[in-house]
Design a protein around this motif. Sequence first.
Motif, mmCIF file in Angstrom:
data_model
loop_
_atom_site.group_PDB
_atom_site.id
_atom_site.type_symbol
_atom_site.label_atom_id
_atom_site.label_comp_id
_atom_site.label_asym_id
_atom_site.label_seq_id
_atom_site.Cartn_x
_atom_site.Cartn_y
_atom_site.Cartn_z
ATOM 1 N N ALA A 72 -7.166 -4.046 3.874
ATOM 2 C CA ALA A 72 -6.741 -2.490 2.329
ATOM 3 C C ALA A 72 -5.084 -2.728 2.337
ATOM 4 O O ALA A 72 -4.399 -2.616 1.740
ATOM 5 N N ASP A 73 -5.339 -2.350 3.872
ATOM 6 C CA ASP A 73 -3.898 -1.571 3.724
ATOM 7 C C ASP A 73 -2.712 -3.005 3.893
ATOM 8 O O ASP A 73 -1.566 -2.195 3.481
ATOM 9 N N ARG A 74 -3.260 -3.682 4.664
ATOM 10 C CA ARG A 74 -2.165 -4.375 4.487
ATOM 11 C C ARG A 74 -1.801 -5.495 2.663
ATOM 12 O O ARG A 74 -0.882 -5.563 2.708
ATOM 13 N N LEU A 75 -3.385 -4.954 2.263
ATOM 14 C CA LEU A 75 -2.480 -5.573 0.422
ATOM 15 C C LEU A 75 -1.780 -4.504 0.286
ATOM 16 O O LEU A 75 -0.891 -5.009 -0.501
ATOM 17 N N PHE A 76 -2.141 -3.360 0.716
ATOM 18 C CA PHE A 76 -1.011 -2.373 -0.096
ATOM 19 C C PHE A 76 -0.283 -2.214 -0.122
ATOM 20 O O PHE A 76 1.300 -2.228 -1.134
ATOM 21 N N VAL A 77 0.949 -2.531 1.185
ATOM 22 C CA VAL A 77 1.700 -2.985 1.756
ATOM 23 C C VAL A 77 2.423 -4.339 1.075
ATOM 24 O O VAL A 77 3.810 -3.669 0.630
#
Length: 86
Positions: A72-77
């Motif tokens: 989720a964090d990678r997608l958000f970035v």
Amino acid sequence: MIAENIRNNVDYVKNRISRLDRAELALYDLPVIGRLVITEKIAFITPYSNRRHGADSPCVMVASGHPLYELADRLFVKFQQASRVP
């Protein structure tokens, strides 16, 4: 009509957050396939199906350190890098 509603919503949110230090608004040209909310400790991931949106969709909550939190964090970035500021 949808574009006008989006512009009105963007204007409203920009006005509301203009006095806040830790808020920013960005627009994304992506299909609406889910909702992603991330804090420093928790990620809430709500995938939408073609037939259900919002309250009718399941929400997964994962803690920092969990592989789904990292995804989720990678997608958000990536979304943030592809965004544009209104």
